[in-house]
Each structure stands twice: as structure tokens, then as C-alpha cells.
Design an enzyme around this catalytic site. Structure first.
Site, PDB file in Angstrom:
ATOM      1  N   GLU A  12       1.120  11.474   1.866  1.00  0.00           N
ATOM      2  CA  GLU A  12       1.423  12.543   0.865  1.00  0.00           C
ATOM      3  C   GLU A  12       1.797  13.799   1.338  1.00  0.00           C
ATOM      4  O   GLU A  12       2.784  14.500   0.609  1.00  0.00           O
ATOM      5  CB  GLU A  12       0.260  12.218  -0.073  1.00  0.00           C
ATOM      6  CG  GLU A  12       0.218  11.030  -0.581  1.00  0.00           C
ATOM      7  CD  GLU A  12      -1.229  10.759  -1.419  1.00  0.00           C
ATOM      8  OE1 GLU A  12      -2.292  10.890  -1.174  1.00  0.00           O
ATOM      9  OE2 GLU A  12      -0.890  10.854  -2.911  1.00  0.00           O
ATOM     10  N   GLU A  32      -4.226   3.098   0.282  1.00  0.00           N
ATOM     11  CA  GLU A  32      -5.241   3.142  -0.739  1.00  0.00           C
ATOM     12  C   GLU A  32      -5.949   2.239  -1.368  1.00  0.00           C
ATOM     13  O   GLU A  32      -7.112   1.925  -1.694  1.00  0.00           O
ATOM     14  CB  GLU A  32      -4.941   4.447  -1.543  1.00  0.00           C
ATOM     15  CG  GLU A  32      -4.755   5.822  -1.163  1.00  0.00           C
ATOM     16  CD  GLU A  32      -3.442   6.362  -0.520  1.00  0.00           C
ATOM     17  OE1 GLU A  32      -2.642   5.215  -0.342  1.00  0.00           O
ATOM     18  OE2 GLU A  32      -3.140   7.241  -0.393  1.00  0.00           O
TER      19      GLU A  32
END
Ligand code: NAI
Length: 707
Positions: free
Chosen positions: A109, A129
């Protein structure tokens, strides 16, 4: 944490947060400050961001997640990530990120908020995740589809598997590949940054959008994925949240989509399933720490192995060693037993080849590592022997006597016994400190758990060697104490006892199995016994009947009858279910109901319809209560070890965190109240574990959330 060096018009910011440059508290802020410094310095034309050591940032520090107790906190955490990355992305000079090793989760990210990405060909990027029950919460679901399109973004966020840099390059996540080492990467990134600065203009991921012509296809991809999720039984939140967040990237402007992601991320972070998965992540690491075995205890190298017993387990264990490239001698009593054993191994490998999980070459290589034998010749050259003969104490004692004579003094002598006393085997070998339990789970080449059983005299080196070996074999090793059934089977016996009793009370084999698979177990108790072999359980009960464990343990007249009839489960074509020849599909057999009715009548039990909720409550409560006993008696070092054992040994659903964590989510007062009720209804074998009573008295669970 961060190093800043400027020269030749380029500022290089190095993230130096060993071991994996995790984005712990303060790291993002330090990167922002470094970039601000570069922007403020007129001599700097562009910024390069790179990781120190072996990798870029492998993710956000997972400890942060355990401190989030409310949704508001979770939202604030995501807000802070978004704000930092928005700030980085807004930089007025080009920011080039250089990726090597892993750029995962928050690491990717961060990379996507930089203006350009250049990567070593060996690097990997991903959004794993989901493995913690989460979605990316720092803009990953918004920036990823803008770079690589919706289908790949869905795969990355929902499957959680990373992709290599070449694929990421082809997909648009990475702008340029570099071959070579980290120095080459840095040099490439600096050159790239100079070129970008010279060319002028900055490309920000947030400003990209899905081409209008592609929007419908992107929305269809989201809907298809959602429909696929609906077909799996697992009632998880995060995969749906990932679809919703990625869909928002298609339908909403960047800021609105990001707001949606934050809400969904916060929902996931406070969900029980995410807490369970994060709990297991830490429990697995904690389990590596063994009291009395300090870090740095020498572990021997295992170069050659031998296995005694080429049956269900011995064969699977031989495959496990061969898969890890360790040559094994496989000994059985006679040629016929060996032929059977080797044929089963080949059949299992053939199935892997047919499914595309293994190449034909790898099959032959693995088979070539397994040498069948009926003698102890060559045992003096092995570093470990794993004994997997019948579950019969006298036989095992005599085998360990042999092993003490035929192996080298430093050879590890491991038993795969499910229940028997490791100390008795240690004594028989005359080499107690080398003797240990290596309890594999069926099928041994598939299940990830290795229960490592330390006896009274097992030496720290033998334990450390076993832990290291477990890793090499691709297993998760958990060290437990030497009590009857150790941790896994001791608890399992209570679970099976309750299953047998439910059957006698009127529940059916199929219904009980259905309830447990509905709960998330890969197979119910009866299906599992059919895989493991009813004869194994019968031998255990025989031993118990003879006073082997000094306590009352489960009996099953029905199971005993099945064994008398030669119905040992899948290996004989029938057990609790029947099987068509060559098939592993369980078929309901009316015979079991007949036997159950007979046994109920003999025992004076009025058969009744047993509600599904009662099946689930009784089976899971049996596990938690026995788990509490194991814990208070010190046979497991911590509740987390038990959860790891159950998830890896028996496929207890990870998203429920293991039997102890699950009991906490049910609420220990409820668990205790159930036990008291069952005691009234079914008798004294239902007795609350003192630890459970203490915890309830103190208003605690097996775990305490971090303050
Ligand atoms: P099995 O009956 O399939 O295999 C036992 C093998 O040992 C047979 O091939 C037999 O010929 C051989 N054997 C017997 N005496 C021998 C001797 N003196 N020398 C060499 N070989 C000999 O049994 P299974 O299921 O593989 O169980 C083996 C051990 O693994 C037992 O201790 C059992 O409790 C344990 N175990 C079994 C599990 C299961 O799910 N079946 C799971 C974990 C442990």
C-alpha cells in the site's frame, strides 16, 4: 528506523526496521518527515524509498491490530494510514519506490502511494491481509484496481497469495524490473528518479481511473466473485468486504472509495474471525518457545532417517521425509507388508501428479528416496528413527529395545504413538535423553501439525532438533507433555466419547458429522475415525480397559461391534460409513442405526431427536473442559499451544481460533453452566475443570486482550 541521504539531486530514504521493515508505530511518520525534508531541499529533485537488508516492508506490524478494542479505534487507525499515504502521494517531486524481497500488505500500500515502482525481478508483492481476516486498510483496495485492474485486485485481496515482480510488472503494479542485487536496484531507482525529475510531471495512482469501457466488465468481475464466495460454506466477512471495497474503487471517486474501505476495514478488524486469526498468528510463534529449551540450544542435522512400520502412518511419514529431500529406510515385518506400504505411497503420489500438484519427475525422485527393508541394516547410519508400528505397548517396548542397540548413540528415537507412555519407550531404549514423541496426524503427509512429546528425560537437544526438523518437514511443531493421549488425542477422546453417546441417544452419524463440518471442521468425528482407522481407536480402548491410563475413558459398544465385523473404516471399505470400491465418498449405512438402536435398548436409553445446537455445544464443550485440564496439569505450556494443535492437527476452523479461543467467544460462564447442566443430565464424567471454575470466578477467559 529511517535513514536519509541526499546527493546528486536525489534523496534516498531507507527504511531500517529489522527484521522485515514492518511498518510499526512511527515508521510511516518518519518516512513522511524524510519526504518533507527532500521536498524542502532545493537541491533534491526526486526521492527514492527503499528497504534496508533483505526486504522492503513486509507489512504493518501486526501487534498494532491487537491493541484495537473498538471499531472507533480501528477506524482511527485506518484514517491515520490513509492520511499518511495521501500525504506521501501528494509530494510535489517524484517519489520512486524500490522493491526487493517482499512488499506485502501495508508495504505494498505504501509502495502504491509512491509515484513510481521499480522492483528486483525476484521481489514479491501481495495483499495477504485476508489471512488475518482483514482487507487492506491503507488504500490498497482503491489503488490496486487502478493499477492492475479489478480481476487481479480481487485475486490478490481475496486469495491472499503474493505474485512475483514479473507478473506485477506485466499487470501494471510495477513500472520497471531490475535484475541483480539490492545495489543494482538502488542504482536503477536513482537513475529512474533522475529521469522522471527531468521529464517533469508526476503520475499519482489516485488520479488513475478504470476506463469507462471497462467499468461494466469490472463490476461483473466483482459480482462473479461475490457469487463464488456464496458457494463456499465458510461464513467469513473479509472476502465479502474485499469485494465491496474493490467495487467502491470502480463506482466512487478515490476519496469516497477510500472512506468506504476504512469502514469495511474497521468492521473486519473488530470481527471475531479476525481476532481469532490474529490470535493464531501469535500463538503459532509463541509455541516455538519451549520452557527449559533456551534459544541457541544446539539442534542436530538430520541427513538420513528410518521409519519402522509401513502402515497408514509410517507410509505418510516416509512421504513427508522424502518430500523434504531426506532419504528414508522404511522397515516392516515382511515383504507383503512392505509391498502394500510402498504401493499406497505410490498411489498417493500418483494422485498428486494427477491433480497437477507434483511432476512425474518429482514423484520418481521422492520414490527413489524411500528404501523398503525388512531388516535393521543401515540403521547405524541414520540420524533419526520414527517408530510407527501398531499401537501396542509391548510391541513398541520391544522395538525401542532393538533401536537402542542398532542405532548410533546420538540418533533421535521418535515414536509416533497416539497415546502410549514415552517414558516406558525411553526406558526400553536405554537412551532416554534421545527419545521423544513425534506424533504426526493423519494423513501424515498432509496435516501440518507435529505434536512433539517430551518425556521425563528427553534432552533439550532432542527437543531443539525435533523443532528444527518439524520446520524442515513443513510442519508446525508444538511441544507437549507426556500424558495419556498427549494434548490432541486426550482432548479428542472426550470429543469422541460425546459423539458416541449422542449416537446412542438418537443422533445419527451423518447428522453429527454434518453439524461439525457446518461448524467448519474438514470432517466430522465419524468421518475422521473412518480415515484414521477404527482399529486404532479399538486398541486404545483395549489398553484403557486394561487400566492403561488409570481413569474412566470413552467406551463405545457400537465402535467395538464395527471392529469385530472388520469394519476399520476407509481402508477396509466400511466403518461408520460404507464406501464403494476405490471411492472415499462416505455413504450412509443403515446398519449403524440398527446397531445404535440395539445398544440404546441394552443401555436403557430412550432415543430422542437431538437438536443440532446440542451436538455442537456438547462436542465443543468437551474439548474446552479437557483443554482446561491439560493446561492446569501443565501438559500444554499455554492455551495458545492447544489452539495451534487443534487447528493444524484436526483442521479446527482457524477463523474460530481453536477450541480454547472459541470457548472464550462463547463465554466461559456459559461453558461452565453447560458442564453443570450436562453433569445433572448425563452423569459425573462431566465435571468442570478446576481451572475453568477459577477463571469464571475471576471474570476471566483463557486469554486476556492486550490492554
Ligand atoms: P497400521 O496398522 O496402518 O500400520 C502399522 C504397521 O506396522 C503395519 O504395516 C505393520 O505391519 C507394521 N508393524 C507391526 N509390527 C512391526 C514390527 N515389529 N516391525 C516393523 N513393522 C511392524 O497403523 P497406523 O495407523 O499406521 O498406526 C501406527 C502408529 O501410529 C500407532 O502407534 C498409532 O497409534 C499411531 N498413529 C496413528 C494415527 C492414525 O490416524 N492412524 C495418527 C497418529 C498416530
Amino acid at each position: 528506523m529511517i535513514r536519509y541521504e541526499a546527493g546528486g539531486g536525489i534523496a534516498v530514504i531507507t527504511i531500517d526496521n529489522p527484521p522485515v521493515n514492518a511498518l510499526g508505530s512511527g515508521v510511516l511518520e518518519a518516512i513522511e518527515a524524510g519526504i518533507a525534508r527532500g521536498l524542502a531541499d532545493p537541491s533534491v529533485q526526486a526521492v527514492v524509498l527503499i528497504g534496508a537488508g533483505e526486504t522492503f516492508a513486509a507489512g504493518v506490524d501486526i501487534n498494532i491490530f491487537t491493541t484495537m478494542t473498538t471499531r472507533e479505534q480501528s477506524l482511527a487507525l485506518s484514517d491515520a494510514f490513509h492520511a499518511s499515504l495521501k500525504n506521501i502521494e501528494g509530494a510535489s517531486k517524484p517519489v520512486v519506490v524500490a522493491l526487493h524481497g517482499n512488499a506485502l500488505g501495508g508495504g505494498l500500500e505504501l509502495a502504491m502511494s509512491c509515484h513510481y515502482r521499480i522492483a528486483l525481478s525476484s521481489a514479491r508483492v501481495g495483499q495477504p491481509e485476508i489471512l488475518l481476516g482483514l482487507i487492506p486498510g491503507a488504500g490498497g483496495t482503491q489503488r490496486l484496481p487502478r493499477l492492475c485492474g479489478v480481476p487481479l485486485a480481487l485475486d490478490l485481496c481475496i486469495d491472499g497469495k503474493p505474485v512475483g515482480a514479473p507478473r506485477a510488472h506485466a499487470a501494471g503494479i510495477v513500472d520497471q524490473l531490475v535484475d541483480g542485487d539490492r545495489d543494482a536496484l538502488l542504482a536503477g531507482a536513482v537513475a529512474f528518479a533522475r529521469a522522471r525529475a527531468k521529464a517533469g510531471g508526476i503520475r499519482r495512482t489516485r488520479d488513475l481511473s478504470i476506463a469507462p469501457a471497462d467499468v461494466n466488465a469490472a463490476l461483473d468481475a466483482c459480482d462473479d466473485r461475490r457469487a463464488q464466495l456464496g458457494k463456499t460454506a465458510t461464513p467469513l466477512l473479509a472476502p465479502y468486504a474485499a469485494v465491496d471495497a474493490i467495487k467502491a474503487a470502480v463506482t466512487l471517486p478515490f476519496d469516497a472509495g477510500s472512506a468506504r474501505e476504512r469502514e469495511l476495514f474497521a468492521d473486519c478488524l473488530v470481527s471475531t474471525e479476525s481476532r481469532a486469526l490474529v490470535h493464531l498468528f501469535f500463538a503459532e510463534r509463541e509455541a516455538a518457545k519451549v520452557p527449559g529449551v533456551p534459544k541457541g540450544t544446539p539442534a542436530r542435522d538430520i541427513r538420513r532417517a528410518a521409519i519402522v512400520g509401513a502402515g497408514t502412518m509410517g507410509g505418510g511419514i516416509a512421504m513427508t521425509y522424502a518430500n523434504a529431500g531426506i532419504p528414508v529406510l522404511l522397515k516392516d515385518m515382511d515383504d507383503a507388508a512392505l509391498r502394500r506400504g510402498m504401493a499406497t505411497i505410490r498411489r498417493n503420489y500418483d494422485a498428486s501428479v494427477a491433480k497437477g500438484r507434483m511432476t512425474a519427475d518429482a514423484l520418481e525422485r521422492a520414490m527413489g528416496l524411500i528404501t523398503p527393508t525388512t531388516s535393521y541394516d543401515g540403521f547405524d547410519a541414520v540420524d533419526i528413527v520414527v517408530e510407527a508400528v501398531f499401537e501396542d505397548l509391548a510391541l513398541k517396548i520391544s522395538t525401542f529395545g532393538d533401536l537402542g542397540r542398532v542405532t548410533r548413540h546420538d540418533c533421535v528415537l521418535a515414536s509416533n504413538t497416539s497415546t502410549l507412555d514415552i517414558d516406558a519407550l525411553a526406558h526400553a531404549s536405554g537412551r532416554s535423553s534421545n527419545v521423544i514423541g513425534h506424533h504426526f496426524f493423519s494423513p501424515a503427509n498432509v496435516m501440518k501439525l507435529l505434536e512433539i512429546v517430551r518425556g521425563r528425560d528427553t534432552g533439550p537437544e532432542t527437543i531443539a532438533t525435533s523443532q528444527k526438523l518439524a520446520k524442515r518437514l513443513g510442519k508446525v511443531g508444538v511441544v507437549v507433555g507426556n500424558c495419556f493421549g498427549f494434548v490432541a488425542n486426550r482432548m479428542l477422546l472426550q470429543y469422541l466419547r460425546e459423539s458416541y453417546l449422542l449416537l446412542e441417544e438418537g443422533a445419527t452419524v451423518a447428522a453429527i458429522d454434518r453439524v461439525m463440518t457446518g461448524f467448519g471442521m474438514p470432517v466430522g468425528p465419524f468421518g475422521m475415525e473412518d480415515i484414521a482407522g477404527l482399529d486404532v481407536g479399538a486398541r486404545i480402548r483395549e489398553h484403557l480397559r486394561a487400566g492403561g491410563a488409570g481413569t474412566a475413558w470413552p467406551e463405545s459398544a457400537i465402535a467395538n461391534r464395527l471392529v469385530e465385523m472388520g469394519r476399520f473404516g476407509q481402508k477396509t471399505g466400511a466403518g461408520w460409513y460404507r464406501y464403494e470400491s476405490g471411492s472415499r465418498t462416505p455413504l450412509v449405512d443403515p446398519l449403524i442405526d440398527t446397531l445404535a438402536s440395539e445398544v440404546s435398548a441394552q443401555r436403557g436409553i430412550a432415543r430422542r431427536a437431538v437438536p443440532d445446537e446440542e451436538v455442537l455445544a456438547r462436542l465443543t464443550t468437551a474439548l474446552a473442559n479437557e483443554g482446561a485440564r491439560v493446561l492446569e496439569e501443565g501438559y500444554a505450556s499455554r492455551a495458545g499451544d492447544i489452539d495451534v494443535i487443534y487447528c493444524y492437527g484436526f483442521g479446527f476452523p482457524r477463523y474460530r481460533g481453536g477450541p480454547m479461543f472459541y470457548a472464550d467467544t462463547v463465554g466461559l460462564p456459559t461453558v461452565l453452566a453447560r458442564i453443570r447442566e450436562y453433569r445433572e443430565r448425563f452423569g459425573d464424567y462431566w465435571k468442570p475443570a478446576p481451572l475453568l471454575e477459577q477463571l469464571v470466578g475471576a471474570g476471566r477467559g483463557f486469554y486476556r486482550l492486550k490492554e
